[in-house]
Design a protein around this motif. Structure first.
Motif, PDB file in Angstrom:
ATOM      1  N   GLN A 129       7.050 -19.267   6.661  1.00 44.61           N
ATOM      2  CA  GLN A 129       8.185 -18.734   6.064  1.00 44.61           C
ATOM      3  C   GLN A 129       7.967 -17.499   5.519  1.00 44.61           C
ATOM      4  N   GLU A 130       8.886 -16.434   5.624  1.00 41.42           N
ATOM      5  CA  GLU A 130       9.193 -15.101   4.826  1.00 41.42           C
ATOM      6  C   GLU A 130      10.372 -14.897   4.320  1.00 41.42           C
ATOM      7  N   SER A 131      10.344 -14.021   3.065  1.00 43.23           N
ATOM      8  CA  SER A 131      11.473 -13.811   2.562  1.00 43.23           C
ATOM      9  C   SER A 131      11.751 -12.399   2.413  1.00 43.23           C
ATOM     10  N   SER A 132      12.968 -11.755   2.303  1.00 40.44           N
ATOM     11  CA  SER A 132      13.215 -10.413   2.254  1.00 40.44           C
ATOM     12  C   SER A 132      14.468 -10.234   1.072  1.00 40.44           C
ATOM     13  N   THR A 133      14.373  -9.196   0.294  1.00 42.78           N
ATOM     14  CA  THR A 133      15.204  -8.974  -0.778  1.00 42.78           C
ATOM     15  C   THR A 133      16.128  -7.523  -0.590  1.00 42.78           C
ATOM     16  N   ALA A 134      15.858  -7.127   0.752  1.00 46.13           N
ATOM     17  CA  ALA A 134      16.430  -5.726   0.913  1.00 46.13           C
ATOM     18  C   ALA A 134      17.798  -5.607   0.909  1.00 46.13           C
ATOM     19  N   SER A 135      18.600  -6.353   0.920  1.00 45.93           N
ATOM     20  CA  SER A 135      20.103  -6.308   0.646  1.00 45.93           C
ATOM     21  C   SER A 135      20.664  -7.638   0.281  1.00 45.93           C
ATOM     22  N   SER A 136      21.731  -7.232  -0.632  1.00 38.92           N
ATOM     23  CA  SER A 136      22.454  -8.560  -1.089  1.00 38.92           C
ATOM     24  C   SER A 136      23.465  -9.113  -0.148  1.00 38.92           C
ATOM     25  N   THR A 137      23.558  -8.418   0.984  1.00 36.94           N
ATOM     26  CA  THR A 137      24.585  -8.696   2.239  1.00 36.94           C
ATOM     27  C   THR A 137      23.885  -9.029   3.402  1.00 36.94           C
ATOM     28  N   VAL A 138      22.779  -9.229   3.230  1.00 35.36           N
ATOM     29  CA  VAL A 138      21.876  -9.795   4.445  1.00 35.36           C
ATOM     30  C   VAL A 138      22.337 -10.910   5.023  1.00 35.36           C
ATOM     31  N   GLY A 139      23.187 -11.760   4.502  1.00 39.18           N
ATOM     32  CA  GLY A 139      23.765 -13.047   5.019  1.00 39.18           C
ATOM     33  C   GLY A 139      24.587 -12.672   6.110  1.00 39.18           C
ATOM     34  N   GLN A 140      25.217 -11.530   6.116  1.00 38.20           N
ATOM     35  CA  GLN A 140      26.318 -11.188   7.138  1.00 38.20           C
ATOM     36  C   GLN A 140      25.492 -10.941   8.693  1.00 38.20           C
ATOM     37  N   PHE A 141      24.433 -10.615   8.650  1.00 34.30           N
ATOM     38  CA  PHE A 141      23.338 -10.207   9.785  1.00 34.30           C
ATOM     39  C   PHE A 141      22.476 -11.333  10.153  1.00 34.30           C
ATOM     40  N   ARG A 142      22.186 -11.195  11.302  1.00 34.95           N
ATOM     41  CA  ARG A 142      21.098 -12.202  11.795  1.00 34.95           C
ATOM     42  C   ARG A 142      19.797 -11.087  12.109  1.00 34.95           C
ATOM     43  N   ARG A 143      18.957 -11.448  11.052  1.00 35.55           N
ATOM     44  CA  ARG A 143      17.924 -10.199  10.921  1.00 35.55           C
ATOM     45  C   ARG A 143      16.478 -10.567  11.529  1.00 35.55           C
ATOM     46  N   PHE A 144      16.656 -11.487  12.677  1.00 29.50           N
ATOM     47  CA  PHE A 144      15.299 -11.872  13.300  1.00 29.50           C
ATOM     48  C   PHE A 144      15.837 -12.234  14.645  1.00 29.50           C
ATOM     49  N   GLY A 145      14.571 -12.254  15.528  1.00 35.00           N
ATOM     50  CA  GLY A 145      14.887 -12.545  16.982  1.00 35.00           C
ATOM     51  C   GLY A 145      13.510 -13.566  17.346  1.00 35.00           C
ATOM     52  N   VAL A 146      13.743 -14.388  18.276  1.00 31.52           N
ATOM     53  CA  VAL A 146      12.727 -15.287  18.701  1.00 31.52           C
ATOM     54  C   VAL A 146      12.901 -15.209  20.433  1.00 31.52           C
ATOM     55  N   ALA A 147      11.801 -14.917  20.927  1.00 27.73           N
ATOM     56  CA  ALA A 147      11.777 -15.178  22.345  1.00 27.73           C
ATOM     57  C   ALA A 147      10.516 -15.562  23.009  1.00 27.73           C
ATOM     58  N   TYR A 148      10.326 -16.425  24.130  1.00 29.70           N
ATOM     59  CA  TYR A 148       8.925 -16.646  24.708  1.00 29.70           C
ATOM     60  C   TYR A 148       8.878 -15.494  25.782  1.00 29.70           C
ATOM     61  N   TYR A 149       7.585 -15.174  26.103  1.00 30.22           N
ATOM     62  CA  TYR A 149       7.497 -14.284  27.495  1.00 30.22           C
ATOM     63  C   TYR A 149       6.687 -14.626  28.187  1.00 30.22           C
ATOM     64  N   GLY A 150       6.546 -14.431  29.565  1.00 30.07           N
ATOM     65  CA  GLY A 150       5.462 -14.287  30.524  1.00 30.07           C
ATOM     66  C   GLY A 150       5.282 -15.889  30.772  1.00 30.07           C
ATOM     67  N   ASN A 151       4.327 -15.960  31.845  1.00 33.61           N
ATOM     68  CA  ASN A 151       4.012 -17.606  32.074  1.00 33.61           C
ATOM     69  C   ASN A 151       3.074 -18.106  31.369  1.00 33.61           C
ATOM     70  N   SER A 152       2.342 -17.388  30.352  1.00 36.00           N
ATOM     71  CA  SER A 152       1.455 -18.160  29.449  1.00 36.00           C
ATOM     72  C   SER A 152       2.002 -19.080  28.301  1.00 36.00           C
ATOM     73  N   GLY A 153       3.014 -18.873  28.263  1.00 35.05           N
ATOM     74  CA  GLY A 153       3.723 -19.628  27.023  1.00 35.05           C
ATOM     75  C   GLY A 153       3.655 -18.832  25.622  1.00 35.05           C
ATOM     76  N   ASN A 154       3.192 -18.005  25.691  1.00 35.58           N
ATOM     77  CA  ASN A 154       3.422 -17.009  24.466  1.00 35.58           C
ATOM     78  C   ASN A 154       4.675 -16.811  24.156  1.00 35.58           C
TER      79      ASN A 154
END
Length: 260
Positions: A129-154
């Protein structure tokens, strides 16, 4: 040898040559092409993940079984964020039944918290888990991305922190997560002066030996930037012309994709 015997012998030789040609053709085709029964490629099972409330709601899930073509009843809650759930987003491994999701919730209106969970095929594990207090309006934006890549399962999670001009990321090698690393964002006309807001991470649509990823983002000043992961490091980030978006935009006015 009579003419009749010669004709019979000639026909026998031609028959043997024809038979040998058929055997050779069958052998060649059998080795060049593998004909699979359609049943060897069943439709994959899946998981539906969702928040039950926008106010300190639980995040539940339902499993989908291709054998019955139906979703199961709601199962036990994955996690219980302490504040409003804003975004639930994840990706599935192309080489196993593993999944990684991120859950973004508010921190009492002053920032955002990112919780990353992993499905091991039978249960969920709360990884970090990570937290950020960069802006009080961050709830309006999705500030992360998730992706698997390659045939290694990374896999990788890229996310914004309280630091401007940079994105943080962690990599998954199939066994454990790396420590947090960061890379700087690009500048176009010296206008990139806001914290990253929308973050999109893209990988090739099918598992290949190619370990590339691409990230695109927009910052608090309306600037859009992008960078390429080569399998071990992020390349030099680039950006578009100054202020292509409204600085107050709540919308994701960009997208990014990688071809096979």
């Amino acid at each position: 040898m009579s003419e009749k015997q010669k004709k019979i012998l000639n026909m026998a030789v031609r028959f043997l040559l024809f038979s040998a040609s058929l055997v050779f053709a069958y052998y060649l085709i059998s080795n060049l092409f593998v004909f699979q029964n359609a049943a060897a490629f069943p439709i994959a099972d899946g998981i539906l993940i969702y928040s039950t409330s926008t106010s300190a709601g639980l995040v539940h899930y339902r499993t989908y079984a291709s054998s019955t073509n139906a979703f199961a009843n709601p199962l036990a809650a994955i996690t219980a964020p302490s504040d409003s759930v804003r975004f639930v987003f994840g990706d599935a491994s192309p080489v196993s039944n593993q999944q990684i999701i991120g859950i973004q919730d508010d921190i009492s209106g002053t920032g955002m918290r990112l919780t990353v969970l992993r499905w091991n095929g039978s249960s969920w594990k709360n990884d970090w888990q990570e937290s950020s207090t960069a802006s009080s309006t961050v709830g309006q934006f999705r500030r992360f991305g998730v992706a698997y890549y390659g045939n290694s399962g990374n896999a990788m999670v890229v996310y914004a922190t309280s630091t401007s001009h940079a994105l943080a990321y962690k990599t998954w090698n199939g066994i454990s997560w790396s420590a947090t690393s960061t890379f700087g964002l690009a500048t176009a006309g010296n206008v990139l002066n806001g914290a990253p807001q929308w973050v999109e991470l893209a990988a090739p649509p099918t598992a290949t030996s190619n370990q590339k990823l691409a990230v695109a983002y927009s910052d608090g000043n309306g600037q859009i930037g992008y960078a390429i992961w080569n399998g071990s490091t992020w390349g030099v980030a680039s950006s578009t012309s100054p202020k292509p978006l409204s600085t107050t935009s709540k919308w994701r006015g960009f997208d990014i994709a990688i071809e096979n």
